[in-house]
Enzyme design. Sequence first.
Site, PDB file in Angstrom:
ATOM      1  N   TYR A 113       0.824  -1.214   0.000  1.00  0.00           N
ATOM      2  CA  TYR A 113       0.000   0.000   0.000  1.00  0.00           C
ATOM      3  C   TYR A 113       0.857   1.262   0.000  1.00  0.00           C
ATOM      4  O   TYR A 113       1.909   1.300   0.638  1.00  0.00           O
ATOM      5  CB  TYR A 113      -0.876   0.042   1.261  1.00  0.00           C
ATOM      6  CG  TYR A 113      -1.951  -1.018   1.320  1.00  0.00           C
ATOM      7  CD1 TYR A 113      -3.210  -0.790   0.764  1.00  0.00           C
ATOM      8  CD2 TYR A 113      -1.718  -2.246   1.946  1.00  0.00           C
ATOM      9  CE1 TYR A 113      -4.199  -1.752   0.822  1.00  0.00           C
ATOM     10  CE2 TYR A 113      -2.708  -3.213   2.015  1.00  0.00           C
ATOM     11  CZ  TYR A 113      -3.948  -2.961   1.449  1.00  0.00           C
ATOM     12  OH  TYR A 113      -4.925  -3.924   1.508  1.00  0.00           O
ATOM     13  N   ARG A 115      -0.598   4.602   0.925  1.00  0.00           N
ATOM     14  CA  ARG A 115      -1.806   5.342   1.285  1.00  0.00           C
ATOM     15  C   ARG A 115      -1.603   6.274   2.477  1.00  0.00           C
ATOM     16  O   ARG A 115      -2.500   7.028   2.816  1.00  0.00           O
ATOM     17  CB  ARG A 115      -2.944   4.364   1.586  1.00  0.00           C
ATOM     18  CG  ARG A 115      -2.770   3.609   2.881  1.00  0.00           C
ATOM     19  CD  ARG A 115      -3.676   2.407   3.043  1.00  0.00           C
ATOM     20  NE  ARG A 115      -5.087   2.662   2.900  1.00  0.00           N
ATOM     21  CZ  ARG A 115      -6.030   1.705   3.017  1.00  0.00           C
ATOM     22  NH1 ARG A 115      -5.664   0.446   3.270  1.00  0.00           N
ATOM     23  NH2 ARG A 115      -7.291   2.001   2.885  1.00  0.00           N
ATOM     24  N   ASN A 175     -13.672  -5.734   8.584  1.00  0.00           N
ATOM     25  CA  ASN A 175     -12.606  -5.571   7.592  1.00  0.00           C
ATOM     26  C   ASN A 175     -11.281  -5.174   8.229  1.00  0.00           C
ATOM     27  O   ASN A 175     -10.749  -4.086   7.962  1.00  0.00           O
ATOM     28  CB  ASN A 175     -13.019  -4.509   6.555  1.00  0.00           C
ATOM     29  CG  ASN A 175     -13.329  -5.134   5.204  1.00  0.00           C
ATOM     30  OD1 ASN A 175     -12.481  -5.790   4.614  1.00  0.00           O
ATOM     31  ND2 ASN A 175     -14.531  -4.944   4.730  1.00  0.00           N
ATOM     32  N   ARG A 177      -7.672  -4.284   9.299  1.00  0.00           N
ATOM     33  CA  ARG A 177      -6.396  -3.908   8.683  1.00  0.00           C
ATOM     34  C   ARG A 177      -5.417  -3.602   9.822  1.00  0.00           C
ATOM     35  O   ARG A 177      -5.115  -2.445  10.109  1.00  0.00           O
ATOM     36  CB  ARG A 177      -6.552  -2.671   7.777  1.00  0.00           C
ATOM     37  CG  ARG A 177      -7.511  -2.837   6.613  1.00  0.00           C
ATOM     38  CD  ARG A 177      -6.958  -3.803   5.567  1.00  0.00           C
ATOM     39  NE  ARG A 177      -7.785  -3.832   4.358  1.00  0.00           N
ATOM     40  CZ  ARG A 177      -8.838  -4.623   4.195  1.00  0.00           C
ATOM     41  NH1 ARG A 177      -9.210  -5.430   5.162  1.00  0.00           N
ATOM     42  NH2 ARG A 177      -9.520  -4.601   3.063  1.00  0.00           N
ATOM     43  N   LYS A 235     -18.810 -14.817   8.537  1.00  0.00           N
ATOM     44  CA  LYS A 235     -18.283 -15.387   7.294  1.00  0.00           C
ATOM     45  C   LYS A 235     -17.361 -16.560   7.631  1.00  0.00           C
ATOM     46  O   LYS A 235     -16.408 -16.398   8.384  1.00  0.00           O
ATOM     47  CB  LYS A 235     -17.515 -14.320   6.516  1.00  0.00           C
ATOM     48  CG  LYS A 235     -18.401 -13.208   5.994  1.00  0.00           C
ATOM     49  CD  LYS A 235     -17.605 -12.047   5.430  1.00  0.00           C
ATOM     50  CE  LYS A 235     -17.215 -11.060   6.502  1.00  0.00           C
ATOM     51  NZ  LYS A 235     -16.718  -9.786   5.972  1.00  0.00           N
ATOM     52  N   GLU A 239     -16.548 -22.630   3.956  1.00  0.00           N
ATOM     53  CA  GLU A 239     -17.573 -23.372   4.709  1.00  0.00           C
ATOM     54  C   GLU A 239     -18.942 -22.717   4.631  1.00  0.00           C
ATOM     55  O   GLU A 239     -19.942 -23.306   5.024  1.00  0.00           O
ATOM     56  CB  GLU A 239     -17.155 -23.501   6.195  1.00  0.00           C
ATOM     57  CG  GLU A 239     -15.822 -24.203   6.422  1.00  0.00           C
ATOM     58  CD  GLU A 239     -15.813 -25.595   5.813  1.00  0.00           C
ATOM     59  OE1 GLU A 239     -16.735 -26.378   6.116  1.00  0.00           O
ATOM     60  OE2 GLU A 239     -14.896 -25.881   5.027  1.00  0.00           O
ATOM     61  N   ALA A 270     -13.853 -11.501  -1.511  1.00  0.00           N
ATOM     62  CA  ALA A 270     -14.872 -12.509  -1.184  1.00  0.00           C
ATOM     63  C   ALA A 270     -15.776 -12.038  -0.049  1.00  0.00           C
ATOM     64  O   ALA A 270     -16.995 -12.179  -0.103  1.00  0.00           O
ATOM     65  CB  ALA A 270     -14.198 -13.825  -0.806  1.00  0.00           C
ATOM     66  N   GLY A 271     -15.173 -11.451   0.977  1.00  0.00           N
ATOM     67  CA  GLY A 271     -15.952 -10.956   2.113  1.00  0.00           C
ATOM     68  C   GLY A 271     -16.865  -9.811   1.718  1.00  0.00           C
ATOM     69  O   GLY A 271     -17.981  -9.682   2.228  1.00  0.00           O
ATOM     70  N   ASP A 272     -16.378  -8.971   0.797  1.00  0.00           N
ATOM     71  CA  ASP A 272     -17.205  -7.863   0.310  1.00  0.00           C
ATOM     72  C   ASP A 272     -18.383  -8.403  -0.496  1.00  0.00           C
ATOM     73  O   ASP A 272     -19.500  -7.894  -0.412  1.00  0.00           O
ATOM     74  CB  ASP A 272     -16.374  -6.907  -0.544  1.00  0.00           C
ATOM     75  CG  ASP A 272     -15.189  -6.331   0.214  1.00  0.00           C
ATOM     76  OD1 ASP A 272     -15.310  -6.135   1.433  1.00  0.00           O
ATOM     77  OD2 ASP A 272     -14.138  -6.091  -0.417  1.00  0.00           O
TER      78      ASP A 272
END
Length: 329
Positions: A113, A115, A175, A177, A235, A239, A270-272
């Site tokens: 990153y 940022r 999420n 980080r 999540k 599974e 995928a989570g989004d």
Amino acid sequence: MSHTATNSSPEILTFGEAMALFVADAPGDLAEVEHFQRRIAGADTNVAIGLARLGFHVGWLSRVGADSFGTFIRRTLEAEGLDCRHLGADAAHATGMMFKERALHGADPRTEYFRRGSAASHLSPTDAAEVDFAALRHLHATGIPPALSTSARELSRHMLEQARSNGATVSFDPNLRPSLWNSEAEMRDTLNALAALSDWVLPGLAEGRLLTGQNTPEAIADFYLERGASAVFVKLGAEGGYYRGKLNGRLESLSVPGIAVAEVVDTVGAGDGFAVGVVSALLDGRSPQEAVRRGNLIGSLAVQVVGDMEGLPSREQLNELETRLDQGA
């Protein structure tokens, strides 16, 4: 369909940081890669784009730099139908960037990153001054903006409090980080406080364990239900997903198995995709079980493409896929 011409306020609002994303054309160490494909990245924008593709009027609140990457992000989001009236251009700070390797065999790709000090890290409650919270039906938030800076953390709390006090539902995806936080304790305390302001909390299993100190999906869910959430969707990766909540007046729990994928190309996003499925289904008035199933379905689409949001379906594609699932195809 584009909503940029409409004067009506967005029914759904998301906020956070969108970055210019450069994906390696070939596998291998990033230091060796010569060619990259330019895309956009951001968990918050992934969800916003996913909901816009399903026909919702979605607004995006953020800052980009007054630079070519900021222009690229704005054009990309508007082309996806996002309402960017709350996207500011910051002449003093640059748009954030990230580079992602091309991983093989479904491995998590390494990312780098750039940022720190970005335009979005200077977000603050003043950026929400023009938001019509009374017109809002739903706010989707993640744990990324509060990790960017103290002012962006203040914005996050302001957004959730205003949405709630105006009667909108709020979904929150932690999420995590960890590299953006000063300490794990600060991350845990801040994100759990935001989750307590939310109706629907969507942690991954590992995230939930780290944030709550609990081990099972049921105990993780109870942690958030006791603090004010009405539904928790955990999540579980391949599974599938787990739901526990009191959306219909009584406490219920259920698990929905994941959807098998022939080849995992890129796990990022995928989570989004799961969040897009759950939130859209609940806004469509579907049951929690149908919400988890749709979350699993869209999550499975996201891992089959290289980009973060390229696999997110249109409403027509989703209807077709759900019909096939119903028929057991």
